[in-house]
Design an enzyme around this catalytic site. Sequence first.
Site, PDB file in Angstrom:
ATOM      1  N   GLU A 322      -2.410  29.437 -17.532  1.00 39.27           N
ATOM      2  CA  GLU A 322      -2.915  28.101 -17.213  1.00 39.27           C
ATOM      3  C   GLU A 322      -4.440  28.135 -17.213  1.00 39.27           C
ATOM      4  OE1 GLU A 322      -0.365  26.079 -14.056  1.00 39.27           O
ATOM      5  OE2 GLU A 322       0.301  28.169 -13.925  1.00 39.27           O
ATOM      6  N   LYS A 325      -7.049  26.691 -14.179  1.00 35.67           N
ATOM      7  CA  LYS A 325      -6.968  27.085 -12.779  1.00 35.67           C
ATOM      8  C   LYS A 325      -8.328  27.498 -12.245  1.00 35.67           C
ATOM      9  CE  LYS A 325      -2.289  28.552 -12.163  1.00 35.67           C
ATOM     10  NZ  LYS A 325      -1.427  29.720 -12.068  1.00 35.67           N
TER      11      LYS A 325
END
Length: 476
Positions: A322, A325
């Site tokens: 991801e 983040k």
Amino acid sequence: MVSLFKKRSILFLLCLVLQSLGSARSQSYIGVNYGTFADNLPTPAQTAKLLQSTSIGKVRLYAADPAIIKALANTGIGIVLGIGNGDIPKLASDRKFATQWVQSNVLAYYPASKIVVVTVGNEVMSFDPDVVSQLLPAMQNVQDALNSASVGGKIKVSTVHAMEVMGQSEPPSAGAFKSEVADTMKALLKFHQKNGSPFMINPYPFFAYQGDPNRPGNLEFCTFQPNSGRYDNNTHITYMNMFDAQVDAVYSALKALGFKDVEIVVAETGWAHDGGEKEAGASVENAKAYNGNLISYLRSMKGTPLMPGKPVETYIFALYDENMKPGAGSEKSFGLFKPDRTANYDAGLSKSGRGSAPGPRRAPGKTPAGAPAAHRTSPKAAPGTRRTHPVARGPAAAPGAPGASYATTPAGNPVTSTGPGAAGGNPAAPTGQSGGSVGSGTAKSCRPPHSLPLALVVMAAFILVNKAHEEEDKLL
């Protein structure tokens, strides 16, 4: 010819039954966390297809995303549906809001979308003190809404805790919650006991290792690799991996409060495959070793030393890398898969259950003296959560002691060696491990809970075959 056809048909059906049972067994307790803090992720439909190609049986979502819930419909994949911390006050004070939330986010998709648990909040007791007093009322209102819809017995309500709730975790037999959360925890556990819902916890050997990267054998202990183990003087058990030690510490804490029968579910655990220069242990090799060996260990059906005979339902963090983040570099690199849906490494998640996990490697420059303590910024607060919290991972320890600390096995003490890398005789060690006897003691063996149904199926098949033989004899 007819009886021969019958016999072959029976044996063929037996093979199918055994295969389906084995497949279901390999998937029922392996889950994954599906986070969406990225701008390059595949579509939910593509993700659903990816999940179906693996042995992952359940997915934990941090928010009720309609597109994802719809994409998982009719896949058979269980869904853990999260409610953000920011919704807790309104859920606690307004039953109509709880009813509306359940109608809009659960009943609108169930049962085609197999929602199995609703989690109210994430790590509230450790990092969101303003809403702790409202957590249980919010959970109860969600439970009441599910009960009113006649699905309360099928969909459980829980919340997720950081290991920070533990005041002591070493040795595992002395595990205890912090005194300041004991009363709240008792009330929550009464709720779990009454409703048959699980206690959900986030143990991270990765962060325990970061807290003590230079201790001899610590990396091996944290990644299920052969090591000398750590001895619990109270139970005479030698723990061969950190995962067992952390989970058993939680079990001991539950037992100490009188709730040993409440099921423990590991809501998050994982290992980063990349990180900053000062992040100890963050590497592809170590991530593959931890997650690959964890999956193999769960499939061994051994359970932990204090909870033998069944695997702990475990959700690996995370499905994808991801890129948005916050926090340390490793926060972006916990994914089993890249956004293009190719694997970062082989963790053994194929439906055949085959894969390999290499020995651990210490990435150059990533194991410095004085490595950071086991803390990170939580990337998993669902949209609508009030803020991002600093989250402690790994086992709670005595003041001044980073991570868990166990004595190595003293000579002459009787022990029970458990986990990959234990003494000779340990069944189902993860693929790719080096063999040989490590540590002392004998492995504790437990028969998988599914062995009786399998035996009954085999017996039934033999009875059918014998009947086919009798029919053939009559015809002759």
